[in-house]
Design a protein around this motif. Sequence first.
Motif, mmCIF file in Angstrom:
data_model
loop_
_atom_site.group_PDB
_atom_site.id
_atom_site.type_symbol
_atom_site.label_atom_id
_atom_site.label_comp_id
_atom_site.label_asym_id
_atom_site.label_seq_id
_atom_site.Cartn_x
_atom_site.Cartn_y
_atom_site.Cartn_z
ATOM 1 N N GLY A 1 25.302 42.998 42.133
ATOM 2 C CA GLY A 1 26.633 42.453 41.962
ATOM 3 C C GLY A 1 26.962 42.090 40.535
ATOM 4 N N LEU A 2 26.553 42.937 39.582
ATOM 5 C CA LEU A 2 26.799 42.615 38.183
ATOM 6 C C LEU A 2 28.283 42.610 37.866
ATOM 7 C CD1 LEU A 2 23.952 44.612 36.477
ATOM 8 C CD2 LEU A 2 24.221 42.146 36.487
ATOM 9 N N ASP A 3 29.058 43.440 38.575
ATOM 10 C CA ASP A 3 30.476 43.465 38.274
ATOM 11 C C ASP A 3 31.172 42.198 38.755
ATOM 12 O OD1 ASP A 3 31.692 45.429 41.090
ATOM 13 O OD2 ASP A 3 29.967 44.089 40.895
ATOM 14 N N GLU A 4 30.465 41.398 39.577
ATOM 15 C CA GLU A 4 31.011 40.128 39.999
ATOM 16 C C GLU A 4 30.498 38.979 39.128
ATOM 17 O OE1 GLU A 4 31.107 41.457 44.698
ATOM 18 O OE2 GLU A 4 30.075 39.634 44.078
ATOM 19 N N GLY A 5 29.666 39.338 38.104
ATOM 20 C CA GLY A 5 29.200 38.319 37.182
ATOM 21 C C GLY A 5 27.943 37.613 37.622
ATOM 22 N N VAL A 6 27.292 38.087 38.707
ATOM 23 C CA VAL A 6 26.085 37.421 39.198
ATOM 24 C C VAL A 6 25.065 38.472 39.561
ATOM 25 C CG1 VAL A 6 25.102 35.918 40.956
ATOM 26 C CG2 VAL A 6 27.401 35.476 40.127
ATOM 27 N N VAL A 7 23.808 38.236 39.205
ATOM 28 C CA VAL A 7 22.712 39.099 39.622
ATOM 29 C C VAL A 7 22.002 38.415 40.765
ATOM 30 C CG1 VAL A 7 20.534 40.147 38.962
ATOM 31 C CG2 VAL A 7 22.406 40.064 37.338
ATOM 32 N N ASP A 8 21.984 39.011 41.951
ATOM 33 C CA ASP A 8 21.339 38.410 43.109
ATOM 34 C C ASP A 8 19.890 38.806 43.146
ATOM 35 O OD1 ASP A 8 23.714 37.271 43.930
ATOM 36 O OD2 ASP A 8 24.334 39.086 44.985
ATOM 37 N N ASP B 1 28.611 47.866 36.683
ATOM 38 C CA ASP B 1 27.737 47.502 37.790
ATOM 39 C C ASP B 1 26.559 48.465 37.935
ATOM 40 O OD1 ASP B 1 29.148 49.686 38.580
ATOM 41 O OD2 ASP B 1 29.755 48.903 40.536
ATOM 42 N N GLU B 2 26.355 49.359 36.954
ATOM 43 C CA GLU B 2 25.222 50.276 37.028
ATOM 44 C C GLU B 2 24.730 50.611 35.627
ATOM 45 O OE1 GLU B 2 28.780 52.345 36.241
ATOM 46 O OE2 GLU B 2 28.354 51.520 38.239
#
Length: 356
Positions: free
Chosen positions: A334-341, A173-174
Amino acid sequence: MNVTPLVWIITIAVTIAFFVYEFFAHVRKPHEPSIGESARWSAFYIGLALLFGVGVGAVSGWTYGGEYFAGYLTEKALSIDNLFVFLIVMTGFAVPKIYQQKVLMIGIVIALILRGGFIAVGAALIQNFSWIFYIFGALLLVLAYRQAFSGHESNPANGRFMGLVRRVLPVTDEYHEDKLTVRKGGKRFVTPMLLTIIAIGFVDLIFAVDSIPAIYGLTDEAYLVFTANAFALMGLRQLYFLIGGLLERLVYLAQGLAVILAFIGVKLVLHAMHVNELPFINGGEPMLWAPEIPIWFSLLFIGATIAVATVASLLKTRGDRAPVLEPTDASAGGLDEGVVDAPAASSPTSSAEGRR
């Protein structure tokens, strides 16, 4: 045009040498290029491209020189359109500015490799199947329509393809400087940097579908197709930093490119009619009455269209500049959730999703 294997080898070797120099001299050490640095190198590469075109005209004749210049102008315009999508991708993935050079460099190299493959395939098809000009012409007319009326610009970072990549690959996520992968807790993870490069590589593949048929509509010389593409991509990294804020003001760029693609599409169909061999069209006989558009007219038309689209865009947005997209906090994506907001983006250019 007689191009020997030795000339091909030298041209490819020099092209590779330029990109290797770019990497070690400018990209290897992360930094955000200054306006002065970007302007100097952009001017150098554009001047080099123009000088090469003059050399082609002097050595092989100005018919080939004109074909090269028409191809270079078209590929440069399409590359600027490509830059806008790069901007959208890097904003969506919140790439820190000091690492954007590396992403751009890798993306440009991927673009050159993909276009090289398409050039080889296109040359083989043209040499053996004259009817392919009908296919290329129809494809360009469809792409021109999509370019002109695509409307809303989707963010490739949030597209279906990247959603699939995130489900397959474990993502941190980073960012970890400019590393592509990192080991955490004994497990290997990919970083947002690698996702960005994958997204840009996918965008490059889509843009190659526009690029190669378009330039083959201006010249059937594979050497000119390759060199026009190579010179259009050289200096693209510096141009990104030089006109980054200007990109969003080119509100009529999509329409200008649509006009150019449609023009070349019509030119290809007319040429296909002139060399027709399909038995179910005119009894397999060439339609010699079909006009052939001369290269000097193509060059003037493409140059005038780009100039009109640019001037009209700047006049339209004078005093009404849109804010430049700034990268957001990577952790907020929120990359660790699979989505880039990423914020919804609207632009004048065609969407990468719509080109698929």
